[in-house]
Every structure is written in C-alpha cells, then in structure tokens.
Scaffold this active site. Sequence first.
Site, PDB file in Angstrom:
ATOM      1  N   LYS A  55       0.858  -1.191   0.000  1.00  0.00           N
ATOM      2  CA  LYS A  55       0.000   0.000   0.000  1.00  0.00           C
ATOM      3  C   LYS A  55       0.891   1.238   0.000  1.00  0.00           C
ATOM      4  O   LYS A  55       1.913   1.274   0.699  1.00  0.00           O
ATOM      5  CB  LYS A  55      -0.891  -0.036   1.246  1.00  0.00           C
ATOM      6  CG  LYS A  55      -1.948   1.049   1.320  1.00  0.00           C
ATOM      7  CD  LYS A  55      -2.839   0.838   2.543  1.00  0.00           C
ATOM      8  CE  LYS A  55      -3.936   1.867   2.692  1.00  0.00           C
ATOM      9  NZ  LYS A  55      -4.798   1.605   3.854  1.00  0.00           N
ATOM     10  N   SER A  68      -9.645   1.515   2.804  1.00  0.00           N
ATOM     11  CA  SER A  68      -8.782   2.276   1.930  1.00  0.00           C
ATOM     12  C   SER A  68      -7.735   1.428   1.208  1.00  0.00           C
ATOM     13  O   SER A  68      -7.177   1.879   0.216  1.00  0.00           O
ATOM     14  CB  SER A  68      -8.084   3.378   2.726  1.00  0.00           C
ATOM     15  OG  SER A  68      -7.278   2.813   3.752  1.00  0.00           O
ATOM     16  N   SER A  79      -9.822  -0.828   7.025  1.00  0.00           N
ATOM     17  CA  SER A  79      -9.251  -0.679   5.677  1.00  0.00           C
ATOM     18  C   SER A  79      -8.501  -1.872   5.113  1.00  0.00           C
ATOM     19  O   SER A  79      -8.126  -1.848   3.946  1.00  0.00           O
ATOM     20  CB  SER A  79      -8.326   0.534   5.639  1.00  0.00           C
ATOM     21  OG  SER A  79      -9.093   1.686   5.461  1.00  0.00           O
TER      22      SER A  79
HETATM   23  N1  GLN Z   1     -13.124   3.806   6.178  1.00  0.00           N
HETATM   24  C1  GLN Z   1     -12.540   4.257   7.398  1.00  0.00           C
HETATM   25  C2  GLN Z   1     -12.167   5.711   7.276  1.00  0.00           C
HETATM   26  O1  GLN Z   1     -12.504   6.286   6.302  1.00  0.00           O
HETATM   27  C3  GLN Z   1     -11.384   3.407   7.779  1.00  0.00           C
HETATM   28  C4  GLN Z   1     -10.140   3.775   7.075  1.00  0.00           C
HETATM   29  C5  GLN Z   1      -8.977   2.937   7.480  1.00  0.00           C
HETATM   30  O2  GLN Z   1      -9.114   1.901   8.117  1.00  0.00           O
HETATM   31  N2  GLN Z   1      -7.817   3.422   7.125  1.00  0.00           N
HETATM   32  O3  GLN Z   1     -11.567   6.290   8.125  1.00  0.00           O
END
Ligand code: GLN
Length: 490
Positions: A78, A153, A177
């Site tokens: 990532k 994400s 994410s």
């Molecule tokens: N979808 C969540 C957010 O927008 C989690 C994101 C994540 O785990 N990095 O913060």
Amino acid sequence: MLAHFTVAELADKLTKKEVSAREVTLAALERIEALDEKIKAYLTVTADEALAAADAVDARRMKGEQLAPLAGIPMALKDNLCTKGVPTTCASKILENFIPPYDATVVERLQQAGAVMLGKTNLDEFAMGSSTENSAFFTTRNPWDITRVPGGSSGGSAAAVAAGEAYFALGTDTGGSIRQPASFCGVVGMKPTYGRVSRYGAVAFASSLDQIGPLTKDVRDCALVLHAIAGHDWRDSTAADVEVPDYTACLEEGIKGLKLGIPKEYFAVGVDSGVKAAVRKAIDLLVSLGAEAEEMSLPHTEYGIPVYYLIAPAEASSNLARFDGVRYGFRAEAENLLDMYLKTRSRGFGSEVKRRIMLGTYALSSGYYDAYYLKALKVRTLIKEDFDKAFARYDVLVTPTTPAVAFPAGSVSDLLTMYLNDILTIGANLAGLPALSVPCGFAGGLPVGLQLIAKPFAEGTLLRAAYAYEQNSGLKNCKPPIAAGGEQHA
Ligand code: GLN
C-alpha cells in the site's frame, strides 16, 4: 497458471527449483501489464527493481542458501508504507513527489525474507475512505465487477491480490481498511492486534488505531506473511515485545470446543439479507466442525461510528500537521510563509482529508475538547469493556465483515452512508483487537466476508478458526472471472 498459486504453493515450486524467482516476477509483471489497465490497483510499478531483487534471490538459492518461505514471492505494498527510493504518495497530491530516504520496518522485514516488491498500490488519500474513490489519482476497480469499487482504503492491495497481480499485499487498517476491501474483493485480510506489527515507516493516520496487516489469497498465506512482519521494533514504541509464534504450525489443530460468540448487534437492521445468509451458513459450518456458538451482546456497538469519527479525525488533524510544504513533497509558490502553508495545504489535500482535519481540529479545540474528544475516549473505553467481558466467555466473535457487498463506483454520495461501511469493523480498532476477514460466499454474485475477532495477541486462534472454515467451505482461493485469463505463462 502461475498467477493462480498461493504463496505457499509458489514457495514450494521455488524451493524445488521448478521455477525461478525471475520467472515468477516476469510473469507477475506481465499480468500487471495485461490487467492493470482495467483494475488500476497500482500507483507505481517497480519492474526493474523487482527483477533485480528476484535475481538476487535466485543467486542465493543457487548457492544453496536456506531461504525464508517468502523468498522470491512477488508482492505489493500500500502506498502509505515508506519505501526507500520509491515514491510513497498516500494517493495525495501533497506527497506526489515524496521519495522516502528509508524503508518502513515491515518493508525491511519482507526484503530480508526475500519477498519481491512489484510496486505500490492505490488507496483512499491518507487511508481515509472505504472505496479508493478518495485517491487523488484514480479509483481502483473491483476484479469481480469492474463497475464496482474494491473497498478501501487498501483497495489497491485487495484488488491486486484478487486479480492475481500480486501473490500477497500489505495494507493498513485504522477502521477496517484491510478487512473491508478483503471482503469486497474475496480475499483474506487481517488487522493484527494493536502493537503486533511495527508501524515505523507507515504514514500515520490515527496513531491509536492504525495497524499494518496482510491481504492474501488464503489463510495459510496470511499466517506466513504475518509471521514475517510481526514482532518488536525499537523504532516504534507501540510495537509490543511479545514473542511471535509460528502461525502456520497451529493451523491444522481444528476448532473442536472453540467457543464462538455471535454478537446480535452485528446482524441488526442495515445488514443486507444476502450477507446475513452467507454468514449464518458459515457459522453453521463452524458448528458442524465442532465449535460451540452462542448469541451474545456487545451493547455499545452503536456508538462505534460516532466515537471513531471523532477520535480518528482528531488524531489525523495532529498527524497531518507535518505536511506544510517545508519538509515533504509538494510546496506551493507564495509571497510569504503563512501564505505558503495555506496554499500548500489547500491545494495539496483533497476534500475528505481537509474535512477530517477540520473536524479533528474542532473536536480538539479548547472548549470542545471535553464535550467531544474526551467524551469519545470515555465511550471508547465502554466499547473495549464490552469486548473484555465477551472474551472472558468466548474465544472468537463471528460477524459479517461489512453490511453489504461492493457497491458501484460513484454510487455513494452522502458521507454518512460511506462512513457506515465501517460499522462492523471499527470495534476491533477501537479495542485494539486482532480481526480477520475470510471469504464466506457470495450475495448477488459478489464476495461476502466473514469477520472473526479475538482477544489481543490471539492471532493464532483466529487463523486456526479461519483455516478450519476455509478448508471445509469449498471457497479457498476463489478467483474472479477476469483473473482466470490474462497470462501467457504456463
Ligand atoms: N473507512 C474508514 C475511514 O474512512 C477506515 C479507514 C482505514 O481503516 N484506514 O476512516
């Protein structure tokens, strides 16, 4: 076809010298060439570096060196994990030109194990989002249906693994994410216990929640990758000094007598009926394999979203203060210093990131701190206590990973609906617990994920339960139709 092998299968072929690291790396690069125009999993592909790393592994193997299981395995990272000499953008304009002078600890560990980095994967800007639609560059597509999102994400990492464009990938999980995109793309994803894996070199989003973890084709691979990246690190004071067990050793132990808690709040309104049906069927299978399941309650579940969306932005507003045009990446032309800060940040950050910085700054400001941030911390403790009580009685909690399957790109316009994607995953982050998503079937032709949650440092139990399920579900390493073709190599 090479791309269909799991890490464990490929490692076997490499060890037996049936195939070389160069051959598998070339095949993986060809695969990216063939498929990534459609999937858009990668922000950067490092073909030359990958081939050089593969050659180095082959040379060591030719010398007869004993190599780690990940030696010669092509993988993806990532793009919020720092890679020395390779752009690390966080899918943000503000870091578009940032080339880190050092590697994250997880990157170093994978390199030491001989894994071959193919490139950096797309994400929601600074890991804020659930669809990769917040990437400043482009949206990644779901390999099961390219009109849909891969989740986020870590959507690029999940899509790359699902499409066979990488044998495994790393993601980060602050509120879901890793697990949510794993669920959407039909792969295995694990958020380890807070402190299990060093975050040194992971660009911080919300420091009390962030964890790095694997996205893999199956559970055994998840165990292999976790083993390679876990453990204490003097450079991250939150990396716990807890011994790293051999996670693959316990996989076959079975789940006889394992006590499963089924939190009723995780099956409440809002969870799609097709998702519920797949998860219920999975629970039945776990019971038929010897586990005991009981419905139970995590009463503070409903506060997860409001608590998370105060704490995460609050921490983000502090962490992202460092991107000011002076030290990293993009700097706007300006008349004076203040003007430079303002222009850099207003042009460099996308709208979701700015929204969170504003929200977080507000929640932390004097006068509101007690009412919002401190209150959120107190409710976080209540959520954690729910889990503590549950683990006095149960070994593993079993839930859906997400309320619904992957949605069409561009279809979710209101923020609350987007934020609700995380409702079933954020509890584990707020409580610092390990949690894993394993494919458990389909709803409307799209993958559904089964989430397993355990007490701190019980990753071995999670993997054992997930492995037992996977071996008997008939769903191991299922591939999307797009991944069935696309490669010329044998
Ligand atoms: N979808 C969540 C957010 O927008 C989690 C994101 C994540 O785990 N990095 O913060």
